[in-house]
Enzyme design. Structure first.
Site, PDB file in Angstrom:
ATOM      1  N   VAL A  53      -4.963   5.190   0.485  1.00 41.27           N
ATOM      2  CA  VAL A  53      -3.620   5.652   0.128  1.00 41.27           C
ATOM      3  C   VAL A  53      -2.615   4.510   0.166  1.00 41.27           C
ATOM      4  O   VAL A  53      -1.767   4.388  -0.721  1.00 41.27           O
ATOM      5  CB  VAL A  53      -3.186   6.801   1.057  1.00 41.27           C
ATOM      6  CG1 VAL A  53      -1.726   7.195   0.790  1.00 41.27           C
ATOM      7  CG2 VAL A  53      -4.105   8.009   0.876  1.00 41.27           C
ATOM      8  N   ASP A  54      -2.693   3.665   1.194  1.00 40.40           N
ATOM      9  CA  ASP A  54      -1.728   2.577   1.347  1.00 40.40           C
ATOM     10  C   ASP A  54      -1.765   1.608   0.171  1.00 40.40           C
ATOM     11  O   ASP A  54      -0.732   1.229  -0.382  1.00 40.40           O
ATOM     12  CB  ASP A  54      -2.010   1.820   2.646  1.00 40.40           C
ATOM     13  CG  ASP A  54      -0.761   1.685   3.505  1.00 40.40           C
ATOM     14  OD1 ASP A  54       0.312   2.127   3.073  1.00 40.40           O
ATOM     15  OD2 ASP A  54      -0.855   1.129   4.613  1.00 40.40           O
ATOM     16  N   ASP A  55      -2.957   1.172  -0.209  1.00 40.86           N
ATOM     17  CA  ASP A  55      -3.067   0.241  -1.334  1.00 40.86           C
ATOM     18  C   ASP A  55      -2.689   0.904  -2.643  1.00 40.86           C
ATOM     19  O   ASP A  55      -2.177   0.243  -3.555  1.00 40.86           O
ATOM     20  CB  ASP A  55      -4.492  -0.316  -1.416  1.00 40.86           C
ATOM     21  CG  ASP A  55      -4.691  -1.475  -0.464  1.00 40.86           C
ATOM     22  OD1 ASP A  55      -4.312  -2.602  -0.817  1.00 40.86           O
ATOM     23  OD2 ASP A  55      -5.194  -1.253   0.647  1.00 40.86           O
ATOM     24  N   ARG A 106       5.360   5.636   4.378  1.00 38.24           N
ATOM     25  CA  ARG A 106       5.354   4.837   3.144  1.00 38.24           C
ATOM     26  C   ARG A 106       5.031   5.689   1.924  1.00 38.24           C
ATOM     27  O   ARG A 106       5.543   5.435   0.833  1.00 38.24           O
ATOM     28  CB  ARG A 106       4.364   3.680   3.279  1.00 38.24           C
ATOM     29  CG  ARG A 106       4.954   2.494   4.011  1.00 38.24           C
ATOM     30  CD  ARG A 106       4.182   1.230   3.716  1.00 38.24           C
ATOM     31  NE  ARG A 106       2.816   1.331   4.178  1.00 38.24           N
ATOM     32  CZ  ARG A 106       2.424   1.052   5.414  1.00 38.24           C
ATOM     33  NH1 ARG A 106       3.308   0.683   6.311  1.00 38.24           N
ATOM     34  NH2 ARG A 106       1.163   1.155   5.761  1.00 38.24           N
TER      35      ARG A 106
END
Length: 646
Positions: free
Chosen positions: A389-391, A465
């Protein structure tokens, strides 16, 4: 009054000039260090463990790459403390027993050092003073067992037949996170077969036991069993016995399935999901199954690990994985926030690279998210089936300004946004790799750091984020159910002191920055008690020099512990968070900005201090890109929000 106004304008002019100069310097630095393919291959530095394990692997496989082995010993020795120990981070204390055992073992196995050498005699003394091999981390004990230095325990807490239990069973193989499965599949094979492999170069570590000359037959490799675990183990055994077939057939089938699980997830570079640990374990698991040391799969895996070699301050380091996609997505976004157009060459190349890295294969995430389609991004440049998810949200931020002018970017954008949205956990937060893999039963397993190794829960950093991205870069309504659930998760999981814990960074400053920027983007007002409490907490931990710093000890202690020194990255996170909640620049923000500007190119231990973590107390990451990315973002956001004259 006129003189006061004049002086204030002069001060503002000086600050404006300094910020502009700082932004320009950082942009130029990043431009110079971009690679030809558009990415930024800054090192993903994780201490000495991978360097040690690489030496042990090469010697065990009798691959005598003497140049590499010698280079790795040089880096390991450069990190030794005066007392003979090795540390994971600057303020850890006298040393780290696990890191010291790994270094001692690898240096002996390399053949370039002996037990008589002063450095190793000092290391040995530290090891024995700190409970020897009995006191190292479970994963290190497993490595020692498979290389003939420890006896395997009578049984492993997770029987290999678990891999056959259906997902509907209360605990099953897919109850673990994907990172956990990648490591557990080979571990279950090795533990089941109690495989060990000695060579004529294997050192003798038997003198490092502190509870007698040899390891006790009853000495467990794993953490202590509890009554709850015994009950759970009984449940697992009943589930296994319910499988149709003779025990021998079931065992053989489970072994084959574990093998196929590994082989099906080998990346193009030969590594298992791109991680050093899982690849190292896979190699030994395949050896235990009869594969030759020279089998093409094993040779390719070794070469894949070698391909993750990098150079840091003139010394060779084997990275745990590569961070090219992560670095590039963050840098592209930061450059655009700082004023560069997406059509400028440096940004255009970066975004072309990112578009080429989007994943279109179905990975393990589909097990718990069966209605979604591929569209995420992974962390490493060689990763093809392991998005996170972050990338994904970081890459989407980077290409956001391309969407209106590029059909390719638009298609990638739509797939990526849908995938990120689909990954929201049922509790309202976002995980890293897979949704709903935080079973409470996992915490009962007598496996050290099982909560980090085997689970992937919602976290403040991922949730904050993701909220910030969805609210600031998509046309999703702030009343959308996903946004409301995300806000609810953050408000529910705030610490009593006003901070949030960040699972993937160090630690509370990191989580608080992500949560605050996410909540503000989602429309939560500055006057909200949660926002006010978080702001107050950040103000309370600012250092006298204007910066912020947090110790890696925060994650193990589960409470904020000051570093007693400021770092660029922690300061940038804190400033960026405060900018998000303040309409005007405050004294606190301004002193933080001055700290950044005064220390942009300072090089000391604070620059190298880890800012990321993957397993509290055992695995820390120094991202070499962060010293540029986050100061640039903080300076750019200050200028963008408070105007050209502040």
């Amino acid at each position: 009054m006129y003189l006061y106004i004049s002086k204030r304008k002069e001060w503002r002019g000086i600050l404006e000039s300094r910020i502009s100069a700082g932004i320009t310097q950082l942009i130029e630095q990043l431009k110079q260090e971009q690679s030809s393919n558009g990415s930024w291959p800054y090192p993903f530095e994780t201490g000495i463990s991978t360097d040690c394990y690489m030496i042990i692997l090469l010697r065990t496989l009798e691959i005598h790459d003497e140049i590499l082995i010698k280079q790795l010993t040089e880096r390991i020795m450069s990190k030794q403390e005066k007392n003979g120990a090795w540390k994971l981070f600057y303020d850890e204390g006298e040393g780290n027993i696990t890191a010291t055992v790994e270094a001692y073992y690898a240096l002996l196995y390399s053949g370039y050092y002996s037990k008589k050498d002063l450095q190793l005699r000092k290391a040995r003394k530290y090891i024995l003073t700190n409970d020897g091999l009995d006191n190292v981390h479970m994963l290190t004990k497993l490595m020692l067992a498979m290389t003939g230095q420890l006896k395997w325990a009578s049984r492993f807490p997770v029987p290999i037949e678990l891999i056959l239990l259906p997902p509907s069973f209360p605990i099953n193989f897919y109850s673990f996170s994907v990172f956990g499965r990648a490591n557990m599949a080979p571990i279950m094979v090795l533990a089941d077969r109690k495989f060990s492999l000695l060579t004529d170069k294997s050192p003798d570590l038997s003198g490092l036991y502190t509870r007698g000359d040899e390891q006790s037959d009853n000495e467990p490799i794993y953490s202590k069993h509890t009554e709850e675990w015994r009950s759970l183990y009984t449940t697992i055994e009943k589930g296994i016995k319910s499988l149709i077939g003779l025990p021998s057939y079931i065992h053989k089938l489970a072994t084959e399935q574990a093998k196929q699980y590994m082989l099906a997830r080998i990346e193009p570079n030969g590594t298992l999901l791109g991680y050093f640990s899982s690849t190292f374990l896979m190699i030994f698991a395949l050896l235990s199954l009869g594969y030759s040391k020279k089998d093409p799969i094993i040779i390719k895996a070794v070469n894949g690990l070698k391909s993750m070699k990098c150079e840091i301050k003139g010394l060779t380091h084997i990275q745990y994985t590569t961070a090219n996609v992560w670095n590039t997505s963050l840098i592209s976004y930061a450059l655009q926030e700082a004023g560069l157009s997406p059509t400028e060459q440096v940004v255009n190349k970066a975004n072309d690279y990112l578009l080429s890295q989007q994943q279109y294969k179905y990975g393990d995430w589909i097990i718990h998210n069966p209605t979604s389609s591929p569209g995420g991004w992974g962390f490493a440049d060689k990763n093809t089936l392991h998005p996170d998810v972050d990338d994904t949200t970081a890459s989407l931020r980077a290409i956001a300004r391309n969407v209106q002018n590029s059909q390719t970017a638009r298609q990638s954008w739509e797939r990526g946004v849908q995938w990120a949205l689909s990954m929201q956990n049922d509790d309202g937060g976002w995980p890293a790799f897979e949704k709903n893999t935080n079973s409470k039963l996992i915490h009962l397993l007598p496996i050290e750091k099982a909560d980090f190794l085997l689970t992937d829960p919602s976290s403040a950093d991922l949730t904050g984020r993701t909220l910030e991205f969805l609210c600031a870069y998509t046309n999703l309504s702030k009343n959308h159910a996903a946004i409301r659930k995300g806000i609810g998760w953050l408000l529910k999981n705030q610490e009593k002191n006003g901070s949030w814990y960040g699972r993937w960074g160090i630690c509370y400053i990191y989580g608080t920055w992500a949560a605050l920027t996410g909540l503000r983007s989602a429309g939560v007002q500055e006057s909200h008690p949660s926002i006010k409490a978080a702001s107050k907490w950040l103000l309370s931990i600012q250092n006298p020099d204007g910066g912020w710093g947090e110790s890696c000890r925060s994650d193990s202690n589960q409470t904020y512990i000051a570093l007693e020194a400021s770092t660029l990255t922690h300061t940038a996170w804190a400033i960026d968070a405060l900018i998000a909640v303040s309409d005007k620049p405050t004294v606190t923000i301004n002193t933080g900005i001055h700290y950044l500007l005064d220390h942009l190119y300072l090089k000391d231990w604070k620059t190298d201090y880890p800012k990321g973590q993957g397993m509290a107390g055992d695995f820390y990451i120094h991202y070499h890109s962060y010293r540029y990315i986050f100061p640039l973002l903080a300076l750019a956001h200050y200028r963008n929000k408070y105007g050209p004259h502040f």
